[in-house]
Write an enzyme that holds these catalytic residues in place. Structure first.
Site, PDB file in Angstrom:
ATOM      1  N   SER A   5       0.799  -1.230   0.000  1.00 48.04           N
ATOM      2  CA  SER A   5       0.000   0.000   0.000  1.00 48.04           C
ATOM      3  C   SER A   5       0.835   1.285   0.000  1.00 48.04           C
ATOM      4  O   SER A   5       0.282   2.380  -0.058  1.00 48.04           O
ATOM      5  CB  SER A   5      -0.975   0.001   1.177  1.00 48.04           C
ATOM      6  OG  SER A   5      -0.259   0.132   2.360  1.00 48.04           O
ATOM      7  N   LYS A   8      -6.084   4.188   8.990  1.00 48.94           N
ATOM      8  CA  LYS A   8      -5.113   5.038   8.286  1.00 48.94           C
ATOM      9  C   LYS A   8      -5.573   6.497   8.274  1.00 48.94           C
ATOM     10  O   LYS A   8      -4.786   7.416   8.521  1.00 48.94           O
ATOM     11  CB  LYS A   8      -4.923   4.548   6.849  1.00 48.94           C
ATOM     12  CG  LYS A   8      -4.133   3.246   6.773  1.00 48.94           C
ATOM     13  CD  LYS A   8      -4.055   2.762   5.357  1.00 48.94           C
ATOM     14  CE  LYS A   8      -3.182   1.536   5.235  1.00 48.94           C
ATOM     15  NZ  LYS A   8      -3.175   0.990   3.891  1.00 48.94           N
TER      16      LYS A   8
END
Ligand code: ADP
Length: 811
Positions: free
Chosen positions: A690, A733
């Protein structure tokens, strides 16, 4: 057989004599033998008297029926023996004891019954004959001797001199008569031998009788031995037991042991277990009885019985499910967690409506310290069940779950049974903590044992290796917890209903601390609320600069240590009225700040991009740094990167090579520039795809010299063609981005639906930019869009193999 022919010697006329006759009862006298017998009958006494006065000769002959007290002459056999009285002794009353020597065989020719005693004419009836077949006779003698030897072996009481005398003799007459006279035979058989005149037939008859006798004797001996063996065994056991009792009572233990055994038996019966289980336990008590009370074996059994008896066999608590009350309790003990609470209430409602439906097992998944354990405890409380926690972290061995056989020294039941014992009821709420940390290696697979525990089809007869008898686990309410759903063994995951708990925002942490943690810690440390106040600013200070976590575990620890320090002050300075902890004086309690804000750059820089990462302790923001130097095309990646992460960096480089011109980047950078990409907190291992777009952005910035906006963060996987692929953990996140004051967060377009999970405060403060392609990312993150390099048209004809991407730069 021709040798059967008997030739009786007729050389001299046979001797005939008249003499008194004595009827023998059950006795037969043979010639050359001595007979002792008692005489009581008047006729016999008179016959003896007569004999004594006349050469002492008397004819002794057996009567046919021994029950006859006064036989007639007819009832006597014809053949007997003429004897000489050697001695007569008077015993009690009129009885006489007589000793007679057998002289020769005689035959009664007639008998006079009219006198006071029998008298008769007796003719000598010799057996002596010529033996025509010596070999047969010798063989017979040998056979008879063998049989006699066997007979003597079976009747050891036979006098030695008789035995030796017979065995040493070669005379067939002597052998036959002596054996017949000395062995135990029915008088009819003895009479038959006496009457037989053929020596061969006599020997045959004796052989038959001996054979028969031997068989009976050996059977008798067998029976005797068996009976003796049995008696010996019983006697031995009895003797040993008595001895054991005596020793025990001497040591003052006996009574206690028997009392102990009885107590065990009674307790076992009281458990009302299934018959098979009860029998098995009672058998153990029996086994214990046979052992010395202080032996190792006895203490193993004692330990076993104690453990088994302590288990809550038929102890059940009654469920009380009241949804409203449950809701109130969950709310009062836990801040927020709205969705989780709803899911739990739904589960409880279903259990209330159909208690028989076992349903799925709840698994609470989330980072540490977000309240999984404490929610489970509250559920137990609302249901009125006992609560027990069982940690599965690091359990690698099947026997951790199922226990060790009790034959091993120091063996114990497995964790499930131990937990039940601790709970004290057969239907507790059992928390299987950290089910995702279950090990699996050569020592066996604990997850398959656990599977059996959780399977409602099988768990009504769970067998622990130590306990051995089945225990019903079907009433246990299992709740599991895990940090990471992806590492839960797949078969277990199948059986569970996942409820996710996510990280807390700064605000949530603050609320939890203010509403719950402070009060809890004050109470635990015995401090009254009026003695210590912790200001809101102090709580924020702790959240921002002393902890970095998804949950509130460390925060709670910090509050506890503030309480401890305060307690010391309160106790040591008695005049202290009220302590108040604020952001300003917090460092006197907790020391200097542990984390600083300025670790991250606060201005737009070249080659530094804000990436968002997800760890099991929540979201994190990482700044990816990239440096470009003159060199020879070497790449260096540092920061403990995993393989997937390295590959995603390579993918980013390849993508940049393919679009270099478009962003004003030298097309030969991969040959004449060295790249160094670093992910901070180098010691922490990282992996996952990611960070792809972040790395790409940092590289483009470093290569093109255009700075990256400092308030933009991003997350997304990159493909070689510059597509942005979705990622996981968006909620965590974005929370990290919010915490670090980001204004814009670039997310993969495919993750847009996940924005629903994102906290409202985060959405209020952050602008989300969905990106489908890398171009969008760069447009958003870079301070300005790089100008493309104007490429001259390619030469019309380039030989194959000579065309390189760098031709445009060289000209
Ligand atoms: P986990 O099991 O998820 O690691 P815990 O249940 O041990 O976390 O929680 C740690 C501490 O935080 C406990 O004292 C718990 O009561 C408290 N806590 C966590 N979440 C909340 C919440 N939402 N409301 C109140 N207290 C909470």
């Amino acid at each position: 057989m021709s040798e059967k022919k008997i030739i009786v010697s007729k050389a001299s006329p046979r001797k005939q004599e008249t003499m008194p006759v004595l009827a023998l009862r059950g006795l037969v006298l043979f010639p050359h033998m001595v007979l002792h017998f008692d005489v009581g009958r008047a006729k016999s006494v008179l016959a003896l008297n007569e004999a004594m006065s006349n050469e002492r000769k008397i004819f002794l002959v057996a009567q046919r029926d021994i029950r006859d007290d006064d036989p007639t002459g007819e009832q006597l056999y014809r053949v007997g023996v003429v004897g000489e009285i050697r001695q007569i002794l008077r015993t009690q009353g009129d009885n006489l004891r007589v000793v007679v020597d057998g002289r020769y065989r005689g035959r009664l020719l007639n008998i006079d019954e009219n006198g006071p005693f029998f008298s008769g004419v007796v003719e000598e009836y010799p057996v002596r004959e010529r033996i025509t077949n010596k070999a047969l006779c010798d063989a017979l003698v040998r056979t008879v001797k063998d049989l006699f030897e066997e007979y003597c072996y079976l009747t050891p009481k036979m006098p030695k001199d008789i035995v030796n005398g017979i065995l040493a003799s070669e005379d067939p007459f002597y052998v036959a008569e002596f054996i017949a006279g000395n062995i135990q035979l029915r008088y009819e058989d003895k009479q038959a031998v006496l009457e037989e005149s053929s020596v061969i037939k006599r020997l045959e008859l004796i052989a038959k009788l001996l054979e028969n006798e031997n068989e009976i004797l050996s059977l008798e001996q067998d029976i005797h031995e068996k009976v003796k063996e049995q008696i010996d065994k019983n006697q031995r056991e009895f003797y040993l037991r008595e001895q054991m009792k005596a020793i025990s009572s001497e040591l003052g233990e006996g009574e206690e042991l028997f009392e102990e055994l009885d107590r065990y038996r009674e307790q076992i019966r009281k458990l009302s277990l299934p018959q098979e289980s009860e029998e098995k336990l009672l058998k153990e008590v029996d086994r214990m009885e046979k052992m010395p009370p202080n032996s190792n074996e006895a203490s193993v059994i004692r330990g076993y019985l104690d453990t088994v008896l302590e288990l809550p066999w038929n102890v059940h608590t009654k469920d009380k499910i009241d949804i409203e009350k449950a809701r109130r309790l969950l709310d009062s003990e836990h801040y927020g967690l709205k969705k989780v609470k709803e899911r739990i209430l739904e589960t409880l409602a279903v259990r209330k409506l159909s208690p028989e439906i076992k349903g799925q097992i709840i698994c609470l998944v989330g980072p540490p310290g977000v309240g999984k354990t404490s929610i489970a405890r509250s559920i137990a409380e609302t249901m009125g069940r006992k609560y027990v926690r069982l940690s599965l972290g690091g359990v690698r061995d099947e026997s951790d779950i199922r226990g060790h056989r009790k034959t091993y020294i120091g063996s114990m039941p497995g964790r499930i049974i131990t937990a039940l014992k601790q709970a004290g009821s057969a239907n507790p709420l059992m928390l299987l903590d950290e089910i995702d940390k279950l090990g699996n290696d050569f020592r066996g697979d604990p997850s398959s044992a656990l599977l059996e525990v959780l399977d409602s089809e099988q768990n009504n007869a769970f067998r622990d290796h130590f306990i051995e008898i089945p225990f019903d686990l079907s009433q246990v309410f299992f709740i599991a917890t895990a940090n990471d759903r992806s590492t839960i063994p797949a078969p277990l995951l199948d059986r569970m209903e996942i409820i996710e708990l996510s990280s807390y925002t700064r605000e949530e942490k603050f609320q939890i601390a203010r509403r719950h943690l402070v009060a809890k810690q004050l109470k635990r440390h015995g401090i009254a609320a009026k003695q210590l106040s912790i200001a809101d600013s102090a709580l924020y200070e702790m959240i921002d600069y002393y902890t970095r976590e998804a949950g509130v575990r460390n925060l709670e620890r910090l509050i506890a240590s503030v309480c401890r320090k305060a307690a010391v002050t309160i106790v040591s300075k008695e005049d202290t009225k009220r302590l108040s902890v604020t952001a300003k004086n917090l460092s006197t309690y907790l020391g200097p700040r542990k984390f600083r804000d300025d670790e991250l750059t606060r201005k737009d820089e070249i080659g530094v991009a804000n990436g968002l990462a997800w760890t099991s302790v929540g979201g994190e923001m990482l700044q990816v740094e990239c440096a470009v130097m003159e060199g020879s095309g070497k790449d260096q990646f540092t920061g403990s990167l995993g393989d997937v992460m390295k590959e995603s960096v390579s993918a980013a480089i390849t993508y940049i090579r393919s679009v270099a011109g478009q962003y004003g980047i030298s097309k030969t950078f991969y040959k004449d520039k060295d790249l160094h990409i670093h992910f901070p907190e180098g010691a922490v291992p990282k992996d996952g795809p990611s960070a792809g777009i972040t790395t790409c952005t940092a590289l483009v910035s470093a290569l093109s010299g255009i700075p990256i906006r400092h308030d933009v963060a991003m997350t997304g996987e990159i493909t070689l063609r510059g597509r942005v692929l979705p990622i996981g953990g968006l909620r965590e996140k974005t929370m990290a981005a919010y915490k670090y004051g980001m204004k814009t967060v670039i997310i993969p377009a495919a993750n847009v639906p996940d924005l629903e999970e994102v906290e409202d405060v985060v959405k209020e403060h952050i602008k989300f930019v969905p990106a489908e392609r890398m171009e969008t990312v760069l447009e958003t993150a870079l301070v300005r869009i790089p100008r493309p390099v104007i490429e001259p048209p390619a030469p019309a004809m380039v030989p194959v193999g000579e065309r390189g991407e760098d031709t445009s730069i060289r000209q």
